[in-house]
Design an enzyme around this catalytic site. Structure first.
Site, PDB file in Angstrom:
ATOM      1  N   HIS A  54      40.989  47.559  36.313  1.00  0.00           N
ATOM      2  CA  HIS A  54      40.887  46.359  35.466  1.00  0.00           C
ATOM      3  C   HIS A  54      39.448  45.934  35.196  1.00  0.00           C
ATOM      4  O   HIS A  54      39.188  45.128  34.317  1.00  0.00           O
ATOM      5  CB  HIS A  54      41.730  45.204  36.020  1.00  0.00           C
ATOM      6  CG  HIS A  54      41.363  44.744  37.408  1.00  0.00           C
ATOM      7  ND1 HIS A  54      40.269  45.190  38.118  1.00  0.00           N
ATOM      8  CD2 HIS A  54      41.976  43.853  38.238  1.00  0.00           C
ATOM      9  CE1 HIS A  54      40.221  44.589  39.292  1.00  0.00           C
ATOM     10  NE2 HIS A  54      41.247  43.786  39.401  1.00  0.00           N
TER      11      HIS A  54
HETATM   12  C1  LIG Z   1      59.908  29.228  59.413  1.00  0.00           C
HETATM   13  C2  LIG Z   1      60.424  28.175  58.500  1.00  0.00           C
HETATM   14  C3  LIG Z   1      61.015  26.968  59.086  1.00  0.00           C
HETATM   15  C4  LIG Z   1      60.359  28.236  57.165  1.00  0.00           C
HETATM   16  C5  LIG Z   1      59.790  29.405  56.463  1.00  0.00           C
HETATM   17  C6  LIG Z   1      59.545  29.072  55.032  1.00  0.00           C
HETATM   18  C7  LIG Z   1      58.848  30.237  54.431  1.00  0.00           C
HETATM   19  C8  LIG Z   1      59.623  31.472  54.152  1.00  0.00           C
HETATM   20  C9  LIG Z   1      57.535  30.139  54.156  1.00  0.00           C
HETATM   21  C10 LIG Z   1      56.699  31.274  53.615  1.00  0.00           C
HETATM   22  C11 LIG Z   1      55.417  31.318  54.367  1.00  0.00           C
HETATM   23  C12 LIG Z   1      54.559  32.427  53.791  1.00  0.00           C
HETATM   24  C13 LIG Z   1      54.823  33.817  54.218  1.00  0.00           C
HETATM   25  C14 LIG Z   1      53.570  32.081  52.946  1.00  0.00           C
HETATM   26  C15 LIG Z   1      52.703  33.046  52.344  1.00  0.00           C
HETATM   27  C16 LIG Z   1      51.694  32.617  51.547  1.00  0.00           C
HETATM   28  C17 LIG Z   1      50.770  33.527  50.898  1.00  0.00           C
HETATM   29  C18 LIG Z   1      50.869  34.967  51.153  1.00  0.00           C
HETATM   30  C19 LIG Z   1      49.825  32.993  50.084  1.00  0.00           C
HETATM   31  C20 LIG Z   1      48.909  33.812  49.371  1.00  0.00           C
HETATM   32  C21 LIG Z   1      48.133  33.290  48.420  1.00  0.00           C
HETATM   33  C22 LIG Z   1      47.245  34.161  47.728  1.00  0.00           C
HETATM   34  C23 LIG Z   1      46.389  33.767  46.723  1.00  0.00           C
HETATM   35  C24 LIG Z   1      46.320  32.365  46.264  1.00  0.00           C
HETATM   36  C25 LIG Z   1      45.552  34.772  46.165  1.00  0.00           C
HETATM   37  C26 LIG Z   1      44.569  34.533  45.266  1.00  0.00           C
HETATM   38  C27 LIG Z   1      43.796  35.648  44.845  1.00  0.00           C
HETATM   39  C28 LIG Z   1      42.718  35.573  44.003  1.00  0.00           C
HETATM   40  C29 LIG Z   1      42.261  34.284  43.412  1.00  0.00           C
HETATM   41  C30 LIG Z   1      42.011  36.797  43.741  1.00  0.00           C
HETATM   42  C31 LIG Z   1      40.822  36.872  43.148  1.00  0.00           C
HETATM   43  C32 LIG Z   1      40.238  38.183  43.031  1.00  0.00           C
HETATM   44  C33 LIG Z   1      39.021  38.432  42.482  1.00  0.00           C
HETATM   45  C34 LIG Z   1      38.125  37.371  41.985  1.00  0.00           C
HETATM   46  C35 LIG Z   1      38.662  39.827  42.398  1.00  0.00           C
HETATM   47  C36 LIG Z   1      37.557  40.274  41.800  1.00  0.00           C
HETATM   48  C37 LIG Z   1      37.381  41.755  41.642  1.00  0.00           C
HETATM   49  C38 LIG Z   1      37.239  42.214  40.220  1.00  0.00           C
HETATM   50  C39 LIG Z   1      35.815  42.044  39.707  1.00  0.00           C
HETATM   51  C40 LIG Z   1      38.231  41.544  39.266  1.00  0.00           C
HETATM   52  O1  LIG Z   1      37.509  43.617  40.235  1.00  0.00           O
END
Ligand SMILES: CC(C)=CCC/C(C)=C/CC/C(C)=C/C=C/C(C)=C/C=C/C=C(C)/C=C/C=C(C)/C=C/C=C(C)/C=C/CC(C)(C)O
Ligand SMILES: C[S@@+](CC[C@H](N)C(=O)[O-])C[C@H]1O[C@@H](n2cnc3c(N)ncnc32)[C@H](O)[C@@H]1O
Length: 379
Positions: free
Chosen positions: A283
């Protein structure tokens, strides 16, 4: 697969709806009627969230800069007074930050007037890569200061263009310091990507992996840990490759790894791997460069080998804004590349000579989607 022509009758309903809802009296009725009131309220909230998104991001940035999430993870829920002292904030300002973060689901009120991690704060507390991205976004947002100039191409190259020197200067990593900064960010965020990729495509049946544009070797290290008989190799630009060499030696993998310095746009890739990986690489580049890269990978692969292409993609179900809005504008600010829909990547792989191309599901498609492509002929 070419898209079917859009039949004119499919426009009729949205045109009718838009004309209706453009009328003030209809909107007032929609707000008043119990059956439609919830839609009107939800729309208002959605528009507000779009307007206020930057403010929410800055609340998040303040929490990350102050180390709020790690503190609450290690120390457990705390009172506002305790946090004000620990974070060196006036008590009033601390209370304001805690209320803001609470309203966004980052923190949560607990017994005894204490504040703990909220459902959205927990991932940030446990993942240093996510916190690194939040800090990095300060530069991205400065570049977005005038989005129209960015779209017209009339703004001078900004901070992301300097952060990623190979965008605009193909094959250049900008020297040890610059290459170190972008490679460190990629290494910090690689664990969440590698976990998805290695879960989706176990590498146990392969003998030699070449990670092209493999950065400082974070994925190679995790792949080696997941598949103990795998030989791992990294190909990247010279100052990045130097970091990969140090990292893999430091991880005790000197005997099982090899690092190659070069540009995949000019140089031949080392031949003979039975699996090549391209993680968050394609990308970054425009179509002509991608064609060169994929052809080079096809040539380098051993007959019967396979390519694993993994990155966030446009049109990801449930995560459209991540591809088209976030990465669309990120790569625009960086100066080249685009998030591609999976169908476009499949076509590019076939044009490069790959025969069997298939999608492999990941558990978090927002983070990364995976394509596997086989080289069935001889090179
Ligand atoms: C146990 C009980 C009572 C209940 C359970 C309820 C339950 C099932 C809860 C779920 C809990 C859980 C597993 C949560 C998981 C959350 C996660 C995995 C959150 C992840 C979030 C990730 C994010 C916001 C990622 C963002 C990524 C970004 C902004 C990436 C940017 C990348 C860039 C800038 C890369 C640049 C490289 C280039 C230049 C483009 O090549
Ligand atoms: C966005 S990073 C991804 C790094 C790693 N694959 C990951 O997911 O963490 C893109 C990588 O491609 C490398 N790269 C860019 N242009 C290159 C080229 N022409 N030849 C070799 N590597 C290149 C960069 O140095 C960088 O390490």
């Amino acid at each position: 697969m070419s898209a079917l022509p859009w039949p004119p009758w499919r426009d009729a309903w949205p045109r009718w709806r838009d004309r209706l809802l453009a009328r003030e009296d209809v909107r007032r009725w929609a707000e008043a009627l119990p059956l439609t009131r919830w839609i009107a309220r939800r729309r208002a909230r959605q528009v507000f969230d779009l307007m206020a998104g930057f403010v929410y991001s800055q609340v998040l940035l303040a929490c990350v800069r102050l180390g709020v999430f790690e503190r609450l993870l290690t120390e457990g829920p705390q009172t506002s007074a305790w946090l004000a002292q620990a974070l060196n904030l006036p008590s009033d300002a601390c209370e304001r930050l805690l209320r803001a973060a609470g309203s966004l689901g980052l923190l949560e009120r607990r017994s005894g007037d204490r504040h703990g991690l909220g459902p959205l704060g927990l991932p940030l507390a446990t993942d240093a890569g996510l916190r690194a991205l939040v800090l990095h976004h300060a530069a991205f947002y400065r570049d977005l200061d005038d989005p129209v100039a960015l779209l017209r191409g009339t703004s001078p190259p900004g901070e992301l263009a300097r952060f990623w020197p190979y965008a605009g200067q193909p094959g250049r990593d900008g020297g040890a310091e610059t290459a170190g900064a972008y490679s460190a960010l990629m290494a910090a965020t690689q664990p969440m990507v590698a976990a998805q990729v290695l879960q989706a495509v176990p590498l146990g049946r392969h003998r030699r992996l070449l990670d092209v544009g493999g950065g400082e070797g974070a994925f190679a290290e995790q792949a080696a840990a997941a598949a103990p008989s795998l030989q791992v190799e990294v190909f990247d630009l010279p100052d990045v490759a130097a970091r990969a060499r140090l990292r893999l030696e430091g991880a005790g993998l000197a005997g099982r790894s090899r690092v190659w310095a070069g540009s995949f746009l000019q140089d031949r890739l080392p031949a003979g791997a039975d699996v090549v990986t391209l993680l968050r690489v394609v990308h970054d580049h425009d179509d002509a460069a991608v064609a060169t890269l994929l052809r080079a990978v096809w040539q380098a692969l051993a007959p019967g080998g396979r390519l694993l292409l993994a990155e966030p993609m446009a049109g990801t179900p449930g995560a459209h804004a991540m591809g088209d809005a976030y990465f669309g504008f990120y790569l625009l600010a960086m100066g080249q590349g685009r998030p591609r829909p999976v169908e476009r990547l499949e076509a590019l792989l076939r044009e490069a000579g790959f025969q069997r191309v298939r999608r492999v599901a990941t558990r978090q498609p927002l983070l990364v989607q995976v394509l596997v492509a086989d080289k069935t002929g001889s090179s």
